[in-house]
Write a protein that holds these residues in place. Structure first.
Motif: not given
Lengths: 489, 297
Positions: A60-81
């Protein structure tokens, strides 16, 4: 254009970079996130061909005052990604010129936070305040104050640390990397009441790197003017400085419960430039070092100025000293600036005018008379230079570099016109010449026109066609309507 | 404002600098022939060869070293007109006369030989000819015809006739005024007087600010005065035009008490102010002439 202030882009071919952010995440836990500022297109940088690859992370991607913030989110991370985000960056260098007369009380603050202390930029700390006093107690001039701060921060020994260094620590250790130096720079600016902030980004160069970069920006008359005291960029932002966020933030944030690593993978695209897209341009000449930019600019814009002069003479009916002389005088004004240049020019013209009368009355022959007039001009210029050195006035003392040869030609021409047409007409022609000079000055200062002719040198053919038409044009000149209006009355 | 009715009317009547250059000067005069008119010594060579009346040439000084010998040569005359061969607008012209003691006088004051020599040198150095070297022309003084006393008593008035393809198309008389210091040139404050070409009668005068039926300073009547020798004057201008390799030219003619009409000067680019003086455009005049069709557009 803001008052007494302008920005100009340097004519370096636009370069483009393929950039990839690679994030490695390893974990056994439930929910993990990675946040990073992503670049945005703006007036000087252009972001295209964005794309990302991630294993089941939601983005997801949000435009903040200071810049554009990208966010990657995952539940249950297992091993190397792996998460990778890529884009193409192209940008231009920015160069600003600061009005030397700008006073601190005239500055627009924009937001209280730009002159207030923050966690790592402790502008109200005693040590910072004492240093600020020491550097700039006696001045309220913006350019002067910034120069002192810049000089001070610049002379602090550099180190390579990527750890956060706050302003006070940078000062006490007398050693810092980009982040410490930039915070100290901003803290000193704020201590003096100059609105400023830090900017985060990456210096793009082919290779893999983990370092991001921090520099400073000062808000002057509506522009955020960049300073990098570490890499010695004063009011200048190189084209490979990619801006990511404004203010004192972290480029990357992530959940604590994961193992994390990252790398920026950058590749400069060799051949992307305006030059590559257009069959023949002159942009590459100055960078190849074959011809100085200033000279190229003069050569290219001289025909345009001559076009203006031709139109004024043949269509409007204004008289000027010679045809190319106004265009050439304009070039000589460039080294001293318009206002001062004009004062200087008028000074030269008055010397010529004043010397003309007694010398003519004594019946001196033409050439000896002219030599005396020239010496009068030279003495006048030397006097100004001397005055400049005495009073430490750079503008005055640099008069000596004001191309005296061109002024001499102008002086000769003026003396001749006084003879031929009398002082009244000579002054009238003088005034019209001055108007044309100011107009030509505008042309020489125009980055758009310089850029246009560098990119499309074939436009000179347009000037030739206009001149072909003008050369056969038989209409009345504007001034002739008035001159001949008697006939109808 | 440029689309007003008045301006449309002007465009139909007037020939401006651009049109004069493109359609008259460049078409009818070859650059290489300018020198025959621009240089007064050359012009007089042609005039003498063709037996056209003009002021007698007393001497020509080409080099500084010739000054003394030519000066000695011209001592036998009582009045000298000294001119730069390439001067313009009357610049550098000196008229000197011997007084009863045989001393040279200029404008009522004695002028010494060294001042005269310096003037010669100045002319040769090119001060009146835009920097290039020049020659000094010394010729007979004009004795203006008494007719001009009836208009303004001082200075030498002259006629300007403009000819195209050897046809006189427009003319005016130029008379000095109080503020023109004896000179008759329009831009030096002289009064231009229009001429009705068919009758040879003077019309109104124009001094740059107003039209007059009387001379503004002497208050003598101008309008309707008949020019003496008008037909000879026109004839002389036509002869001159035929003698020169130029087809669009302005011929300056003076009227001498003893000799009658004489050519003073020939101009390749005659000024356009004559249109204002005559309150008549060159364009309408040329376009309405049966022998000059299709020249101006």
């Amino acid at each position: 254009m803001t008052k007494g202030y302008f920005s100009s882009e340097q004519f370096i071919p636009e370069s483009s970079y393929d950039v990839k952010f690679d994030f490695h995440v390893k974990g056994e836990q439930e929910t993990a996130f990675v946040k990073a500022y992503l670049p945005q297109s703006n007036a000087r940088q252009n972001i295209t061909q964005e794309g990302f690859f991630s294993n089941q992370f939601t983005f997801s991607n949000s435009n903040l005052n200071e810049g554009r913030m990208g966010e990657w989110r995952k539940q249950n991370v297992k091993g190397e990604q792996n998460i990778s985000y890529h884009f193409n960056y192209s940008g231009e260098a920015l160069k600003y010129q600061i009005d030397p007369k700008l006073k601190i009380k005239d500055l627009h603050i924009l937001e209280e936070s730009f002159i207030s202390p923050s966690l790592h930029i402790q502008s109200e700390d005693d040590a910072i305040q004492i240093l600020s006093q020491k550097l700039n107690r006696h001045t309220d001039n913006v350019l002067f104050s910034i120069k002192n701060i810049y000089r001070y921060v610049n002379q602090i020994p550099s180190n390579e640390t990527s750890d956060l260094t706050d302003a006070v620590t940078a000062l006490q250790q007398n050693e810092a990397s980009c982040n410490g130096k930039s915070r100290l720079f901003v803290a000193l600016c704020r201590a003096k009441g100059i609105p400023s902030r830090v900017v985060g980004g990456i210096i793009l160069e082919t290779g893999k790197k983990k370092t991001s970069h921090l520099w400073a920006e000062v808000f002057l008359n509506g522009h955020w003017v960049p300073f990098d005291a570490l890499n010695q960029h004063f009011a200048y932002l190189p084209q490979n400085y990619m801006q990511l966020y404004y203010g004192d933030h972290f480029l990357i944030k992530r959940s604590k419960n994961i193992e994390f690593d990252y790398v920026f993978d950058i590749e400069k695209k060799e051949e992307f430039s305006r030059a590559a897209m257009i069959p023949f341009t002159l942009w590459s000449l100055p960078t190849k070092g074959e011809i100085p930019m200033e000279l190229l600019k003069v050569i290219l814009l001289l025909p345009l100025c001559s076009l203006i002069i031709a139109l004024f003479r043949n269509v409007i009916g204004i008289k000027t000293f010679g045809i190319f002389l106004p265009a050439i005088i304009t070039i000589s004004l460039e080294s001293v600036g318009l206002m001062f240049g004009i004062v200087l020019y008028l000074g030269v013209v008055s010397i010529v005018g004043l010397l003309h009368f007694p010398l003519t009355r004594w019946g001196l022959l033409y050439t000896p008379k002219l030599v005396i007039i020239l010496i009068g001009v030279v003495v006048g210029l030397l006097g100004l230079t001397h005055l400049g050195i005495e009073t430490n006035n750079i503008a005055l003392s640099s008069v000596i570099f004001f191309p005296i040869v061109i002024l001499s030609i102008a002086a000769e021409k003026f003396a001749k016109i006084i003879l031929e047409e009398g002082i009244k007409d000579a002054l009238k022609i003088q005034g019209q010449t001055l108007a044309i000079i100011i107009l030509c000055y505008g042309v020489y200062q125009s980055n758009f026109l310089t850029g246009f002719f560098l990119t499309f040198p074939e436009s000179l053919a347009i000037i030739v066609s206009i001149m072909l038409l003008l050369g056969r044009w038989i209409g009345l000149r504007v001034t002739e309507y008035k001159r001949f209006s008697w006939i109808i009355n | 404002m440029f689309f007003s009715k008045k301006n449309r009317k002007l465009e139909q009547k007037i020939c401006g600098i651009n049109q004069r250059n493109v359609e008259l000067v460049y078409v009818f005069n070859q650059r290489k022939d300018y020198k025959w008119a621009d240089d007064k010594v050359n012009a007089k060579t042609i005039l003498h060869q063709n037996n056209i009346a003009c002021a007698e040439t007393y001497g020509v000084i080409e080099r500084i070293g010739d000054i003394y010998s030519v000066w000695k040569e011209v001592q036998k005359y009582d009045c000298l007109a000294i001119k730069p061969a390439n001067g313009s607008g009357g610049g550098g012209i000196k008229i000197i006369r011997k007084n009863n003691d045989g001393k040279w006088m200029q404008g009522g004051k004695i002028i010494y030989e060294e001042n005269i020599f310096q003037h010669f040198a100045t002319i040769i150095m090119g001060i009146y000819s835009l920097g290039g070297r020049d020659r000094v022309l010394i010729e007979r003084c004009i004795d203006p015809h008494p007719f001009f006393q009836e208009i303004y008593p001082i200075g030498v008035p002259d006629f300007r006739v403009i000819l195209l393809k050897d046809i006189p198309i427009m003319s005016m008389l130029r008379v000095p005024t109080d503020r023109s210091d004896g000179k008759a040139n329009l831009h030096q404050g002289g009064l231009g007087i229009g001429i009705d070409m068919s009758t040879g009668l003077l019309t109104t005068g124009f001094d740059g600010n107003n039209y007059y039926d009387f001379h503004p300073d002497s208050h003598l009547l101008i309008k309707g005065k008949e020019i003496p020798f008008w037909d000879e004057l026109l004839e002389l201008s036509i002869h001159t035009s035929r003698a020169f390799p130029l087809q669009y030219l302005g011929v300056d003619i003076v009227l001498d008490k003893h000799i009658g009409p004489m050519i003073m000067e020939v101009n390749v680019r005659p000024g356009l102010g004559i249109q204002i003086v005559n309150q008549q455009g060159l364009k309408e005049t040329i376009q309405s002439h049966p022998l000059l069709q299709g020249i101006l557009h």
